[in-house]
Design a protein around this motif. Structure first.
Motif, PDB file in Angstrom:
ATOM      1  N   LEU A 152       0.800  -1.260  -0.035  1.00 27.12           N
ATOM      2  CA  LEU A 152      -0.023  -0.080   0.200  1.00 27.12           C
ATOM      3  C   LEU A 152       0.893   1.182   0.041  1.00 27.12           C
ATOM      4  O   LEU A 152       1.365   1.830   1.183  1.00 27.12           O
ATOM      5  CB  LEU A 152      -0.883   0.165   1.207  1.00 27.12           C
ATOM      6  N   PRO A 153       1.170   1.908  -1.047  1.00 22.86           N
ATOM      7  CA  PRO A 153       1.738   3.121  -1.280  1.00 22.86           C
ATOM      8  C   PRO A 153       1.014   4.171  -0.456  1.00 22.86           C
ATOM      9  O   PRO A 153      -0.183   4.120  -0.103  1.00 22.86           O
ATOM     10  CB  PRO A 153       1.922   3.436  -2.603  1.00 22.86           C
ATOM     11  N   PRO A 154       1.390   5.528  -0.654  1.00 25.20           N
ATOM     12  CA  PRO A 154       0.622   6.734   0.249  1.00 25.20           C
ATOM     13  C   PRO A 154      -0.655   6.710  -0.474  1.00 25.20           C
ATOM     14  O   PRO A 154      -0.563   6.587  -1.779  1.00 25.20           O
ATOM     15  CB  PRO A 154       1.693   7.750   0.008  1.00 25.20           C
ATOM     16  N   VAL A 155      -1.807   6.805   0.313  1.00 27.70           N
ATOM     17  CA  VAL A 155      -3.193   6.807  -0.356  1.00 27.70           C
ATOM     18  C   VAL A 155      -3.532   8.295  -0.710  1.00 27.70           C
ATOM     19  O   VAL A 155      -3.426   9.123   0.068  1.00 27.70           O
ATOM     20  CB  VAL A 155      -4.349   6.099   0.768  1.00 27.70           C
ATOM     21  N   VAL A 187      -6.984   3.737  -1.296  1.00 26.73           N
ATOM     22  CA  VAL A 187      -7.415   3.976  -2.517  1.00 26.73           C
ATOM     23  C   VAL A 187      -6.299   5.024  -3.088  1.00 26.73           C
ATOM     24  O   VAL A 187      -5.718   5.949  -2.449  1.00 26.73           O
ATOM     25  CB  VAL A 187      -8.723   4.927  -2.328  1.00 26.73           C
ATOM     26  N   TRP A 188      -6.233   4.902  -4.496  1.00 21.73           N
ATOM     27  CA  TRP A 188      -5.117   5.614  -5.017  1.00 21.73           C
ATOM     28  C   TRP A 188      -5.627   6.370  -6.439  1.00 21.73           C
ATOM     29  O   TRP A 188      -6.452   5.583  -7.168  1.00 21.73           O
ATOM     30  CB  TRP A 188      -3.724   4.655  -5.706  1.00 21.73           C
ATOM     31  N   HIS A 248      -1.124  10.354   1.208  1.00 21.38           N
ATOM     32  CA  HIS A 248      -0.797  10.163   2.695  1.00 21.38           C
ATOM     33  C   HIS A 248      -0.203   8.873   2.936  1.00 21.38           C
ATOM     34  O   HIS A 248      -0.730   7.835   2.593  1.00 21.38           O
ATOM     35  CB  HIS A 248      -2.107  10.514   3.352  1.00 21.38           C
TER      36      HIS A 248
END
Lengths: 81, 153
Positions: A75-78, B125-126, B142
């Motif tokens: 999970l990269p920064p969201v 979520v991206w 973030h």
């Protein structure tokens, strides 16, 4: 050695839907992180350092043990909403 | 009581009326609604569309946890509806719909605001923006922090 699969999201999608990795038996998330860094290359080191590993239920601590066949997500920064 | 969902918007678009309908109740005198939409400009670039990438099982669990926190803060009478888009949306398309229903307006406004602010920093979520010049880029977001791990790990 054990095999784990890591689903990729966001900017990591450039590397595919998922990555299959081999890590040491009785390894942890930190071992998966090291193996993934070796696979993706140093140019992804910064984004990887800002990213967390999870399964379908929770974000996982770095010392969480991983089992053979584990299905993980990176999970990269969201940026939802 | 809440409804939390990640929706493939190629199949069914998000619907504000559906959200408000879910949170209605005979004892509720207030309904608050937040709708997020794709805008045509971001960081000085002209945007055509956004693709939403979502880790759906964890996102729906995250939405549920946020709704439970809101219920703990503003009372069990609260009803919440949360739906987030997965897939590509053109400018004007709805990316997220949140509704809160309660007996009085303060709880509804507060809960609705709480849910969207938490989603923005916690939900997996991206966004990938697609620009008029043909380029695309993932929006910087973030980093998920120790708080999430401690609270949810």
């Amino acid at each position: 050695m054990i095999r784990v699969n890591v689903k990729l999201f966001g900017a990591f999608r450039a590397h595919g839907e998922s990555v299959a990795l081999v890590v040491r038996k009785h390894g942890s998330i930190s071992d998966v992180r090291a193996a993934l860094l070796a696979r993706l290359g140093a140019e992804r080191a910064e984004l990887l350092s800002l990213s967390r590993f999870a399964d379908s239920h929770a974000i996982l601590a770095e010392d969480t043990p991983v089992a053979d066949g584990a299905a993980l997500a990176l999970l990269p920064p969201v940026s939802g909403g | 009581m809440f409804h939390a969902e990640v929706r493939d918007v190629a199949q069914t678009p998000l619907d504000a009326a559906e959200a408000l309908g879910f949170v209605e109740a005979p004892g509720h005198g207030a309904g608050a609604l937040f709708v997020g939409a794709v805008r045509n400009r971001n960081q000085g670039r002209d945007v055509l569309a956004i693709s939403y990438d979502v880790f759906a099982p964890l996102a729906e669990q995250c939405f549920g946890e946020i709704c439970a926190e809101a219920e703990a803060k503003w009372g069990p009478d609260l009803r919440l509806f949360v739906a987030h888009a997965k897939g590509r949306l053109d400018v004007g398309g709805l990316s997220v719909v949140i509704a809160a229903g309660s007996p009085h307006r303060n709880e509804a406004f507060s809960a609705c605001r709480y849910v969207i602010e938490q989603i923005k920093t916690r939900a997996p979520v991206w966004k990938q923006e697609h620009y008029t010049d043909g380029d695309s880029d993932w929006v910087q977001g973030h980093a998920l922090c120790q708080h999430e791990e401690a609270a949810h790990g």
